[in-house]
Motif scaffolding. Structure first.
Motif, PDB file in Angstrom:
ATOM      1  N   LEU A  69      89.708   6.200  31.364  1.00 29.92           N
ATOM      2  CA  LEU A  69      89.124   5.911  30.060  1.00 29.92           C
ATOM      3  C   LEU A  69      89.595   4.542  29.584  1.00 29.92           C
ATOM      4  O   LEU A  69      90.715   4.116  29.875  1.00 29.92           O
ATOM      5  CB  LEU A  69      89.529   6.966  29.024  1.00 29.92           C
ATOM      6  N   TRP A 120      86.971   5.603  22.623  1.00 29.19           N
ATOM      7  CA  TRP A 120      87.242   5.827  24.034  1.00 29.19           C
ATOM      8  C   TRP A 120      85.928   5.917  24.785  1.00 29.19           C
ATOM      9  O   TRP A 120      84.985   6.567  24.343  1.00 29.19           O
ATOM     10  CB  TRP A 120      88.069   7.094  24.229  1.00 29.19           C
ATOM     11  N   VAL A 150      93.173  10.254  32.080  1.00 32.14           N
ATOM     12  CA  VAL A 150      93.218  11.512  31.336  1.00 32.14           C
ATOM     13  C   VAL A 150      92.615  12.619  32.201  1.00 32.14           C
ATOM     14  O   VAL A 150      91.527  12.440  32.765  1.00 32.14           O
ATOM     15  CB  VAL A 150      92.427  11.393  30.007  1.00 32.14           C
ATOM     16  N   CYS A 169      89.569  15.686  28.801  1.00 30.89           N
ATOM     17  CA  CYS A 169      88.417  14.926  28.308  1.00 30.89           C
ATOM     18  C   CYS A 169      87.352  15.868  27.760  1.00 30.89           C
ATOM     19  O   CYS A 169      86.755  15.602  26.703  1.00 30.89           O
ATOM     20  CB  CYS A 169      87.829  14.069  29.424  1.00 30.89           C
ATOM     21  N   LEU A 210      80.648   8.816  27.700  1.00 30.01           N
ATOM     22  CA  LEU A 210      81.850   9.607  27.927  1.00 30.01           C
ATOM     23  C   LEU A 210      81.525  11.096  27.816  1.00 30.01           C
ATOM     24  O   LEU A 210      81.895  11.892  28.697  1.00 30.01           O
ATOM     25  CB  LEU A 210      82.934   9.222  26.928  1.00 30.01           C
ATOM     26  N   VAL A 257      81.677  13.413  31.208  1.00 26.86           N
ATOM     27  CA  VAL A 257      82.726  14.395  31.478  1.00 26.86           C
ATOM     28  C   VAL A 257      82.171  15.816  31.475  1.00 26.86           C
ATOM     29  O   VAL A 257      82.611  16.664  32.270  1.00 26.86           O
ATOM     30  CB  VAL A 257      83.913  14.256  30.498  1.00 26.86           C
TER      31      VAL A 257
END
Length: 220
Positions: free
Chosen positions: A73, A86, A165, A170, A184, A188
């Motif tokens: 990240l 992030w 991470v 996440c 993101l 994830v």
């Protein structure tokens, strides 16, 4: 049980269409993207509809996953939302003729100083289909190693943070609404779901991308 209107036994899938465009105008020319106004025909009677939208080159994002199931990240300031958010490495398709996977390789090297030996398509999505034609493809990158060159970073990237991470953490951050970046979130969640299915959903890195208007085959 009564079937919903328009329901069928077929799995849901987007349908890409090319409607007759009567007039197209660029109403704003920006540094990265433009705003266009289209007048197009819609419906059985060919009714005229006018819509304005952001004309975007599209982008790629990279979910880099190491051997310990950790996701790379980065935290970067984004002025429109006034947040240091992030993200996963991502970038515009702004090099003419560059294949999307090569753009993804470039962005991973430029933003994270990494290269990867294993690339696959993880997910495709539209960011704002009601107001932009932006399409994003997310790649899963594995077999990671340090890039031969370290890139200089400036502007918002100058104070960018990098963190590894665990994938499950996440997912927790997305579900707890602690992070809001769409690549993101999509990346994830897709990775966690794909991992649970033995990564069977992954596609080859050079899989056609019809969701991107500029990469769609003619007539479809």
């Amino acid at each position: 049980m009564t079937a919903p209107v328009g329901g069928s036994a077929e799995p849901p899938a987007d349908e890409y269409v090319d409607l007759p465009v009567r007039e197209r105008e660029r109403v704003f020319e920006g540094r990265v993207w433009d705003v266009r106004r289209d007048e197009f025909e819609y419906g059985p009677r060919g009714a005229s509809i006018v819509r304005e939208y952001v004309d975007h080159p599209g982008a790629v994002a990279v979910l880099a996953l190491d051997e310990d199931d950790r996701v790379l990240l980065i935290r970067q300031y984004r002025h429109p939302v006034r947040a240091r958010e992030w993200e996963i490495p991502a970038g515009l398709l702004d090099v003419d003729g560059e294949p999307p996977v090569e753009a993804a390789r470039r962005e991973l090297a430029e933003e994270a100083d990494l290269v990867a030996s294993d690339w696959a398509v993880l997910a495709d999505y539209f960011t704002t289909p009601g107001g932009s034609d932006e399409a994003i493809r997310i790649y899963l990158a594995r077999g990671l190693a340090a890039a031969p060159d370290v890139h200089d970073r400036e502007d918002e990237e100058a104070d960018m943070l990098v963190r590894w991470v665990p994938l499950d953490e996440c997912v927790d951050a997305v579900l707890a609404r602690r992070v809001g970046n769409p690549s993101l979130a999509v990346g994830v969640l897709a990775a966690a779901a794909s991992r649970a299915r033995g990564w069977a959903s992954l596609a080859a890195a050079d899989t056609p991308w019809p969701a991107h208007p500029g990469l769609r085959p003619a007539g479809g």
